[in-house]
Design a protein around this motif. Sequence first.
Motif, PDB file in Angstrom:
ATOM      1  N   TYR A  76      39.749  45.447 -41.345  1.00  0.00           N
ATOM      2  CA  TYR A  76      40.320  46.348 -40.344  1.00  0.00           C
ATOM      3  C   TYR A  76      41.816  46.586 -40.543  1.00  0.00           C
ATOM      4  N   LEU A  77      42.469  45.821 -41.403  1.00  0.00           N
ATOM      5  CA  LEU A  77      43.876  46.093 -41.696  1.00  0.00           C
ATOM      6  C   LEU A  77      43.993  47.257 -42.675  1.00  0.00           C
ATOM      7  N   GLU A  78      43.041  47.352 -43.595  1.00  0.00           N
ATOM      8  CA  GLU A  78      43.030  48.465 -44.548  1.00  0.00           C
ATOM      9  C   GLU A  78      42.385  49.712 -43.954  1.00  0.00           C
ATOM     10  N   ASN A  79      41.445  49.513 -43.057  1.00  0.00           N
ATOM     11  CA  ASN A  79      40.734  50.616 -42.391  1.00  0.00           C
ATOM     12  C   ASN A  79      40.876  50.424 -40.884  1.00  0.00           C
ATOM     13  N   PRO A  80      42.026  50.799 -40.329  1.00  0.00           N
ATOM     14  CA  PRO A  80      42.309  50.528 -38.915  1.00  0.00           C
ATOM     15  C   PRO A  80      41.297  51.180 -37.967  1.00  0.00           C
ATOM     16  N   LEU A  81      41.060  50.491 -36.866  1.00  0.00           N
ATOM     17  CA  LEU A  81      40.173  51.003 -35.832  1.00  0.00           C
ATOM     18  C   LEU A  81      40.903  52.057 -35.007  1.00  0.00           C
ATOM     19  N   THR A  82      40.175  53.071 -34.593  1.00  0.00           N
ATOM     20  CA  THR A  82      40.744  54.102 -33.734  1.00  0.00           C
ATOM     21  C   THR A  82      40.717  53.616 -32.283  1.00  0.00           C
ATOM     22  N   VAL A  83      41.347  54.360 -31.412  1.00  0.00           N
ATOM     23  CA  VAL A  83      41.306  54.048 -29.978  1.00  0.00           C
ATOM     24  C   VAL A  83      39.858  54.022 -29.508  1.00  0.00           C
ATOM     25  N   ASP A  84      39.056  55.007 -29.916  1.00  0.00           N
ATOM     26  CA  ASP A  84      37.643  55.040 -29.515  1.00  0.00           C
ATOM     27  C   ASP A  84      36.865  53.860 -30.078  1.00  0.00           C
ATOM     28  N   ASP A  85      37.142  53.483 -31.342  1.00  0.00           N
ATOM     29  CA  ASP A  85      36.500  52.297 -31.939  1.00  0.00           C
ATOM     30  C   ASP A  85      36.825  51.056 -31.113  1.00  0.00           C
TER      31      ASP A  85
ATOM     32  N   LEU B 112      51.549  46.690 -18.876  1.00  0.00           N
ATOM     33  CA  LEU B 112      50.837  47.696 -19.654  1.00  0.00           C
ATOM     34  C   LEU B 112      49.457  47.970 -19.061  1.00  0.00           C
ATOM     35  N   THR B 113      49.059  49.215 -19.088  1.00  0.00           N
ATOM     36  CA  THR B 113      47.702  49.560 -18.688  1.00  0.00           C
ATOM     37  C   THR B 113      46.747  49.192 -19.817  1.00  0.00           C
ATOM     38  N   ASN B 114      45.454  49.179 -19.508  1.00  0.00           N
ATOM     39  CA  ASN B 114      44.462  48.923 -20.552  1.00  0.00           C
ATOM     40  C   ASN B 114      44.576  49.955 -21.668  1.00  0.00           C
ATOM     41  N   ALA B 115      44.797  51.203 -21.301  1.00  0.00           N
ATOM     42  CA  ALA B 115      44.924  52.267 -22.304  1.00  0.00           C
ATOM     43  C   ALA B 115      46.132  52.026 -23.209  1.00  0.00           C
ATOM     44  N   GLN B 116      47.233  51.562 -22.645  1.00  0.00           N
ATOM     45  CA  GLN B 116      48.428  51.279 -23.449  1.00  0.00           C
ATOM     46  C   GLN B 116      48.190  50.100 -24.395  1.00  0.00           C
ATOM     47  N   ILE B 117      47.467  49.105 -23.922  1.00  0.00           N
ATOM     48  CA  ILE B 117      47.147  47.951 -24.770  1.00  0.00           C
ATOM     49  C   ILE B 117      46.266  48.397 -25.934  1.00  0.00           C
ATOM     50  N   ILE B 118      45.271  49.218 -25.644  1.00  0.00           N
ATOM     51  CA  ILE B 118      44.377  49.704 -26.693  1.00  0.00           C
ATOM     52  C   ILE B 118      45.150  50.548 -27.703  1.00  0.00           C
ATOM     53  N   LYS B 119      46.065  51.367 -27.249  1.00  0.00           N
ATOM     54  CA  LYS B 119      46.890  52.166 -28.173  1.00  0.00           C
ATOM     55  C   LYS B 119      47.747  51.261 -29.052  1.00  0.00           C
ATOM     56  N   ALA B 120      48.279  50.174 -28.481  1.00  0.00           N
ATOM     57  CA  ALA B 120      49.072  49.221 -29.266  1.00  0.00           C
ATOM     58  C   ALA B 120      48.206  48.564 -30.338  1.00  0.00           C
ATOM     59  N   LEU B 121      46.972  48.222 -29.989  1.00  0.00           N
ATOM     60  CA  LEU B 121      46.055  47.628 -30.963  1.00  0.00           C
ATOM     61  C   LEU B 121      45.713  48.615 -32.075  1.00  0.00           C
ATOM     62  N   ALA B 122      45.542  49.871 -31.716  1.00  0.00           N
ATOM     63  CA  ALA B 122      45.242  50.895 -32.727  1.00  0.00           C
ATOM     64  C   ALA B 122      46.443  51.112 -33.647  1.00  0.00           C
ATOM     65  N   LYS B 123      47.635  51.043 -33.091  1.00  0.00           N
ATOM     66  CA  LYS B 123      48.858  51.261 -33.870  1.00  0.00           C
ATOM     67  C   LYS B 123      49.182  50.065 -34.761  1.00  0.00           C
ATOM     68  N   HIS B 124      48.913  48.859 -34.260  1.00  0.00           N
ATOM     69  CA  HIS B 124      49.246  47.616 -34.971  1.00  0.00           C
ATOM     70  C   HIS B 124      47.979  46.761 -35.112  1.00  0.00           C
ATOM     71  N   SER B 125      47.181  47.033 -36.109  1.00  0.00           N
ATOM     72  CA  SER B 125      45.903  46.326 -36.284  1.00  0.00           C
ATOM     73  C   SER B 125      46.061  44.814 -36.381  1.00  0.00           C
ATOM     74  N   ILE B 126      47.211  44.354 -36.833  1.00  0.00           N
ATOM     75  CA  ILE B 126      47.445  42.913 -36.974  1.00  0.00           C
ATOM     76  C   ILE B 126      47.350  42.201 -35.628  1.00  0.00           C
ATOM     77  N   LEU B 127      47.472  42.942 -34.535  1.00  0.00           N
ATOM     78  CA  LEU B 127      47.413  42.352 -33.196  1.00  0.00           C
ATOM     79  C   LEU B 127      45.998  42.025 -32.742  1.00  0.00           C
ATOM     80  N   ILE B 128      44.991  42.503 -33.460  1.00  0.00           N
ATOM     81  CA  ILE B 128      43.601  42.294 -33.055  1.00  0.00           C
ATOM     82  C   ILE B 128      43.157  40.878 -33.401  1.00  0.00           C
ATOM     83  N   GLU B 129      42.583  40.194 -32.393  1.00  0.00           N
ATOM     84  CA  GLU B 129      42.016  38.863 -32.633  1.00  0.00           C
ATOM     85  C   GLU B 129      40.998  38.951 -33.758  1.00  0.00           C
ATOM     86  N   ARG B 130      40.853  37.875 -34.478  1.00  0.00           N
ATOM     87  CA  ARG B 130      39.941  37.853 -35.602  1.00  0.00           C
ATOM     88  C   ARG B 130      39.361  36.457 -35.783  1.00  0.00           C
ATOM     89  N   PRO B 131      38.255  36.396 -36.451  1.00  0.00           N
ATOM     90  CA  PRO B 131      37.357  37.461 -36.882  1.00  0.00           C
ATOM     91  C   PRO B 131      36.496  37.928 -35.709  1.00  0.00           C
TER      92      PRO B 131
END
Length: 114
Positions: free
Chosen positions: A32-41, A73-92
């Motif tokens: 997901y770092l090479e192929n970032p998730l979209t807001v909808d994803d 932050l609203t949920n929408a703002q958090i999701i936008k931050a995750l879409a912008k900065h994939s490194i912030l997404i918990e893994r795996p």
Amino acid sequence: MLQILHNPRCGKSRDCLAFTTKTNTPFEIINYLENPLTVDDLKLLIKKLKIKPIELVRQKETIWIENYKGKSLTNAQIIKALAKHSILIERPIVIDGDNAIIGRDLEKLELFIK
């Protein structure tokens, strides 16, 4: 077939991959770092995980601390931050159809795969 959102530089993510390989369960790796998730994803993923968007955030990451920590932050703002900065997404994250789990705990992962 399982899908695994994977970061090859993360030890927990590599452990998840090794564990899943040993179970002989077929899976697809998604870097997901090479192929970032979209807001909808991300919205769909959060629904599958059955969590709040903030629970998907790696809150100790420098990007989060410097740009978002302490802000209301609203949920929408958090999701936008995750879409912008994939490194912030918990893994795996392991996805099986309409269900998903953050696969850091191998015991929970084992139950999920069964």
